[in-house]
Design a protein around this motif. Structure first.
Motif: not given
Ligand SMILES: [Zn+2]
Length: 172
Positions: A12-25, A28-34, A48-56
């Motif tokens: 949340x503080x913009x520090x890098x934490x880790x790298x995860x598969x794009x689908x996992x990211x 995280x966005x769909x469940x409003x964790x990120x 139900x969904x079509x979204x561009x996988x995030x890079x960050x």
């Protein structure tokens, strides 16, 4: 871009934490964790969904990360620490060199491993810096900081660089 899409996760503080598969990211966005910070390649499709996988992505809630003092010594991490440049001549690095040669008792540790170009590595061979009259601009040290856990293992996506706080990379 080929291969499996991956995403950089920021705290949340913009520090890098880790790298995860794009689908996992994406999940995280769909469940409003990120929240998405930068779009990547590829799409996530479901009924139900079509979204561009995030890079960050950035987490919506701060997570406390246990302090990890040791950064794994890898070729990639050495290149990242040294900005992709030969520590002896400043040209693009393509090899790693042991400042005190292993044949002379040098260790494979952060304070003895540097990025070097093939030419300097070849010229230096099993000699010590004093024998060559070479000097290091600064002694090599182990890197610190959270970005390094990301960098030890992969080449960073260019879209991550703003968040990693790294020296500019020389493209090989
Ligand atoms: Zn060199």
């Amino acid at each position: 871009m080929s291969g499996t899409a991956v995403a950089l996760v920021l705290n949340a503080t913009y520090e890098p934490l880790c790298v995860v598969p794009g689908r996992r990211a994406a999940v995280l966005v769909l469940t409003e964790k990120a929240v998405p910070v930068s779009e990547g390649d590829g799409l996530l499709r479901s009924s139900s969904t079509l979204m561009v996988l995030p890079a960050v992505v950035r987490l919506t809630r701060f997570v406390r990360v246990p302090f990890r003092p040791h950064v794994t010594l890898t070729r990639r991490a050495v290149f990242a620490r040294d900005g992709g440049r030969c520590v002896y001549c400043g040209h693009s690095a393509s090899t790693i060199d042991h400042v005190l040669p292993r044949s002379r008792g040098g260790h494979h540790t952060w304070d003895n491993v540097v990025a070097a170009c093939g030419r300097c590595n070849h010229v230096k061979a099993d000699r010590m810096l004093t024998e060559l009259g070479w000097r290091l601009r600064q002694p090599p040290t182990a890197p610190t900081g959270v970005a390094w856990r990301v960098l030890g293992h992969r080449t960073p996506d260019p879209r991550w660089l703003n968040w990693l706080g790294l020296p500019e990379q020389e493209s090989a």
